[in-house]
Write a protein that holds these residues in place. Structure first.
Motif, mmCIF file in Angstrom:
data_model
loop_
_atom_site.group_PDB
_atom_site.id
_atom_site.type_symbol
_atom_site.label_atom_id
_atom_site.label_comp_id
_atom_site.label_asym_id
_atom_site.label_seq_id
_atom_site.Cartn_x
_atom_site.Cartn_y
_atom_site.Cartn_z
ATOM 1 N N VAL A 1 -8.428 -2.518 10.984
ATOM 2 C CA VAL A 1 -8.246 -3.112 9.658
ATOM 3 C C VAL A 1 -8.930 -2.227 8.611
ATOM 4 O O VAL A 1 -8.334 -1.868 7.584
ATOM 5 C CB VAL A 1 -8.825 -4.548 9.596
ATOM 6 C CG1 VAL A 1 -8.858 -5.052 8.162
ATOM 7 C CG2 VAL A 1 -8.016 -5.493 10.466
ATOM 8 N N LEU A 2 -10.177 -1.831 8.894
ATOM 9 C CA LEU A 2 -10.939 -1.009 7.942
ATOM 10 C C LEU A 2 -10.270 0.343 7.727
ATOM 11 O O LEU A 2 -10.143 0.807 6.592
ATOM 12 C CB LEU A 2 -12.376 -0.813 8.437
ATOM 13 C CG LEU A 2 -13.321 -2.007 8.256
ATOM 14 C CD1 LEU A 2 -14.667 -1.724 8.915
ATOM 15 C CD2 LEU A 2 -13.522 -2.331 6.781
ATOM 16 N N LEU A 3 -9.843 0.968 8.833
ATOM 17 C CA LEU A 3 -9.214 2.287 8.729
ATOM 18 C C LEU A 3 -7.907 2.198 7.938
ATOM 19 O O LEU A 3 -7.661 3.011 7.028
ATOM 20 C CB LEU A 3 -8.951 2.847 10.139
ATOM 21 C CG LEU A 3 -8.383 4.252 10.186
ATOM 22 C CD1 LEU A 3 -9.434 5.266 9.711
ATOM 23 C CD2 LEU A 3 -7.936 4.622 11.604
ATOM 24 N N SER A 4 -7.091 1.181 8.256
ATOM 25 C CA SER A 4 -5.795 1.065 7.559
ATOM 26 C C SER A 4 -5.998 0.737 6.075
ATOM 27 O O SER A 4 -5.227 1.196 5.230
ATOM 28 C CB SER A 4 -4.897 0.016 8.233
ATOM 29 O OG SER A 4 -5.493 -1.256 8.160
ATOM 30 N N ALA A 5 -7.042 -0.035 5.766
ATOM 31 C CA ALA A 5 -7.337 -0.353 4.352
ATOM 32 C C ALA A 5 -7.741 0.922 3.614
ATOM 33 O O ALA A 5 -7.281 1.193 2.502
ATOM 34 C CB ALA A 5 -8.444 -1.397 4.264
ATOM 35 N N LEU A 6 -8.598 1.703 4.278
ATOM 36 C CA LEU A 6 -9.074 2.950 3.665
ATOM 37 C C LEU A 6 -7.909 3.922 3.444
ATOM 38 O O LEU A 6 -7.785 4.540 2.375
ATOM 39 C CB LEU A 6 -10.145 3.576 4.572
ATOM 40 C CG LEU A 6 -11.008 4.639 3.933
ATOM 41 C CD1 LEU A 6 -11.895 4.017 2.857
ATOM 42 C CD2 LEU A 6 -11.897 5.298 4.995
ATOM 43 N N VAL A 7 -7.041 4.033 4.440
ATOM 44 C CA VAL A 7 -5.878 4.930 4.325
ATOM 45 C C VAL A 7 -4.969 4.461 3.180
ATOM 46 O O VAL A 7 -4.495 5.282 2.375
ATOM 47 C CB VAL A 7 -5.094 4.980 5.669
ATOM 48 C CG1 VAL A 7 -3.733 5.654 5.479
ATOM 49 C CG2 VAL A 7 -5.904 5.712 6.727
ATOM 50 N N ALA A 8 -4.768 3.133 3.058
ATOM 51 C CA ALA A 8 -3.901 2.610 1.993
ATOM 52 C C ALA A 8 -4.505 2.895 0.617
ATOM 53 O O ALA A 8 -3.781 3.247 -0.325
ATOM 54 C CB ALA A 8 -3.680 1.105 2.188
ATOM 55 N N VAL A 9 -5.840 2.773 0.502
ATOM 56 C CA VAL A 9 -6.507 3.036 -0.786
ATOM 57 C C VAL A 9 -6.431 4.529 -1.128
ATOM 58 O O VAL A 9 -6.079 4.908 -2.256
ATOM 59 C CB VAL A 9 -7.986 2.561 -0.738
ATOM 60 C CG1 VAL A 9 -8.767 3.089 -1.925
ATOM 61 C CG2 VAL A 9 -8.047 1.035 -0.709
ATOM 62 N N VAL A 10 -6.722 5.385 -0.145
ATOM 63 C CA VAL A 10 -6.693 6.838 -0.392
ATOM 64 C C VAL A 10 -5.264 7.292 -0.701
ATOM 65 O O VAL A 10 -5.043 8.113 -1.603
ATOM 66 C CB VAL A 10 -7.282 7.611 0.825
ATOM 67 C CG1 VAL A 10 -7.058 9.106 0.675
ATOM 68 C CG2 VAL A 10 -8.767 7.311 0.974
ATOM 69 N N ALA A 11 -4.274 6.728 0.002
ATOM 70 C CA ALA A 11 -2.872 7.091 -0.249
ATOM 71 C C ALA A 11 -2.479 6.679 -1.666
ATOM 72 O O ALA A 11 -1.779 7.431 -2.362
ATOM 73 C CB ALA A 11 -1.960 6.400 0.779
ATOM 74 N N ALA A 12 -2.925 5.481 -2.102
ATOM 75 C CA ALA A 12 -2.589 5.013 -3.455
ATOM 76 C C ALA A 12 -3.217 5.934 -4.500
ATOM 77 O O ALA A 12 -2.575 6.297 -5.491
ATOM 78 C CB ALA A 12 -3.071 3.570 -3.641
#
Ligand code: HEM
Length: 151
Positions: free
Chosen positions: A20-31
């Protein structure tokens, strides 16, 4: 059986925290990188957002089942007033659940609004704001004093 089901689900919920943490971080960095780089929202922004909310949904489902198995939650509901005075009972009986459901709602709102945004810049900005707040709530709602990885 319920005791082993409880520990199995708790272990999965515990380990899934990292996805969950990794996917949240990836989504924020991608945005952020999509916004700064002027990229198209699809597929990068959309896919990373969908992966994040999918892991959140799964974590929510496990957490919901755990609410019926957890001794902390049972203790809280047997006497909420007394439970409020005990840190772990208050945390798992109320704080953790409220914070994480708020984080789940923000993640879903972010994904839905960015999908409907009129241009790529707006879509990335929307995803960045809602996913970042959701990630902060998740970080605040994790019981960091418990084992970081238990198998
Ligand atoms: C979305 C709604 C959620 C609900 C309803 C929920 C519910 C619960 C419950 C009932 C427990 C069991 C406490 C116990 O008996 O020891 C628990 C533990 C835990 N939850 Fe959640 N949870 C949710 C979301 C999350 C999220 C998003 C994360 C992290 C990304 C997370 C991380 C944890 C961790 C690390 C534990 C402790 C596991 C352990 O010590 O083995 N939870 N949660």
């Amino acid at each position: 059986m319920p005791a082993s089901l409880y520990s199995l689900l708790l272990t999965i919920h515990d380990v899934l925290r990292w996805l969950v943490l990794l996917s949240a971080l990836v989504a924020v960095v991608a945005a952020l990188s999509g916004l700064l780089g002027g990229r198209s929202f699809r597929p990068l922004g959309r896919v990373t957002g969908v992966v994040f909310i999918s892991f959140m949904d799964l974590q929510f489902l496990l957490g919901l089942i755990l609410c019926f198995l957890s001794p902390w939650v049972a203790q809280f509901w047997s006497s909420p007033a007394a439970g409020m005075k005990v840190k772990e009972v208050r945390f798992f009986g109320m704080e953790h659940i409220v914070i994480m459901i708020a984080a789940l709602a923000l993640a879903h709102i972010g994904a839905a609004r960015s999908k409907r945004a009129s241009d790529d810049g707006k879509a990335y900005r929307t995803a960045l704001v809602w996913f970042s707040i959701s990630l902060l709530l998740i970080l605040a709602g994790i019981p960091w004093w418990r084992p970081l990885f238990q198998i």
